[in-house]
Design an enzyme around this catalytic site. Structure first.
Site, PDB file in Angstrom:
ATOM      1  N   CYS A  44       0.837  -1.214   0.000  1.00  0.00           N
ATOM      2  CA  CYS A  44       0.000   0.000   0.000  1.00  0.00           C
ATOM      3  C   CYS A  44       0.868   1.260   0.000  1.00  0.00           C
ATOM      4  O   CYS A  44       0.536   2.253  -0.657  1.00  0.00           O
ATOM      5  CB  CYS A  44      -0.900   0.035   1.229  1.00  0.00           C
ATOM      6  SG  CYS A  44      -2.053  -1.324   1.326  1.00  0.00           S
ATOM      7  N   ASP A 136     -20.633  12.779 -14.322  1.00  0.00           N
ATOM      8  CA  ASP A 136     -22.075  12.500 -14.147  1.00  0.00           C
ATOM      9  C   ASP A 136     -22.330  11.598 -12.936  1.00  0.00           C
ATOM     10  O   ASP A 136     -23.467  11.172 -12.719  1.00  0.00           O
ATOM     11  CB  ASP A 136     -22.656  11.861 -15.424  1.00  0.00           C
ATOM     12  CG  ASP A 136     -21.924  10.572 -15.819  1.00  0.00           C
ATOM     13  OD1 ASP A 136     -21.005  10.163 -15.088  1.00  0.00           O
ATOM     14  OD2 ASP A 136     -22.280   9.985 -16.858  1.00  0.00           O
TER      15      ASP A 136
HETATM   16  C1  BEZ Z   1       0.582  -4.719   1.818  1.00  0.00           C
HETATM   17  O1  BEZ Z   1       0.103  -3.625   1.548  1.00  0.00           O
HETATM   18  O2  BEZ Z   1       1.774  -4.920   1.732  1.00  0.00           O
HETATM   19  C2  BEZ Z   1      -0.315  -5.846   2.255  1.00  0.00           C
HETATM   20  C3  BEZ Z   1      -1.457  -5.587   2.998  1.00  0.00           C
HETATM   21  C4  BEZ Z   1      -2.263  -6.657   3.400  1.00  0.00           C
HETATM   22  C5  BEZ Z   1      -1.904  -7.955   3.055  1.00  0.00           C
HETATM   23  C6  BEZ Z   1      -0.778  -8.187   2.275  1.00  0.00           C
HETATM   24  C7  BEZ Z   1       0.037  -7.123   1.878  1.00  0.00           C
END
Ligand code: BEZ
Length: 221
Positions: A44, A136
């Protein structure tokens, strides 16, 4: 669950820029909503970092960005500092807000629950969803990735280019199309009078079936 063409729910949410009503946030822009399983996670962090780097590209296309993760706003604020450091961003703020979905209400409503991923309390996390919403407020594109596979945001910019082109012109974009590349004439356009619709010309590629459906045209202006 939201299907293509549906009006996206006008949800209210707590975010790093305060409470929002989603349609007011979108205004007259396009919007990308991208969800994440959890704060302080490695994949992430790389994705949100890439979104910081690509923010000028989204802006150029008139697309507002908003992220979502299941943790609370103070956690998002702390994690934002790590993301900023990770991409060596010159600003001390992310160029997009992050929604907090602690209750998972949005994850359930938008069909983003990943049953394979749970937090320490056993609550399910969100998958890596992407929703592209038009001015929209209708859903134009969605993708769902599992937590263990990070997305390619250059591909997301490519599909936005295709969405914005094909909503105004009578073309579709072939596999791997990039801005400025050859397009396909829509199957619904009759061959008769086609030169008036596509003044740059149409090339029909012959195929064994004899059907004239592989019709290429330069990208319309
Ligand atoms: C990650 O963002 O690295 C991750 C998050 C949840 C499970 C596996 C990877």
């Amino acid at each position: 669950m939201v299907n293509l063409g549906d009006t996206f729910p006008n949800f209210e949410a707590d975010t790093t820029i305060g409470k929002i009503k989603f349609h007011d946030f979108i205004g007259d822009s396009w919007c990308i909503l991208f969800s994440h399983p959890a704060d302080y996670t490695p994949v992430c962090t790389t994705e949100l970092g890439k979104c910081v780097e690509l923010e000028p590209e989204f802006k150029k296309r008139g697309v507002k960005m908003i992220a979502l993760s299941c943790d609370d706003v103070p956690s998002h604020e702390g994690w934002s500092k790590d993301i900023i450091e990770y991409v060596k961003c010159s600003s001390d703020k992310l160029p997009y807000p992050i929604i907090s979905d602690k209750s998972r209400d949005l994850a359930v409503k938008l069909g983003m629950v990943d049953p394979a991923e749970k937090d320490n309390a056993g609550l399910p996390l969100t998958c890596r969803a992407v929703f592209i919403i038009g001015p929209d407020k209708k859903l134009k594109l969605s993708m769902l990735y599992p937590a263990t596979t990070g997305r390619n945001f250059a591909e997301i910019l490519r599909v936005i280019d295709s969405l914005q082109l094909t909503m105004n012109k009578k073309v579709a974009t072939p596999e791997g199309w990039q801005q400025g590349g050859k397009c396909m004439v829509l199957p619904s356009i009759p061959q008769e009078g086609i030169e008036k619709v596509f003044p740059k010309g149409v090339t029909v590629q012959p195929v064994p079936s004899g059907k004239a459906y592989l019709r290429f045209t330069p990208q319309p202006e």
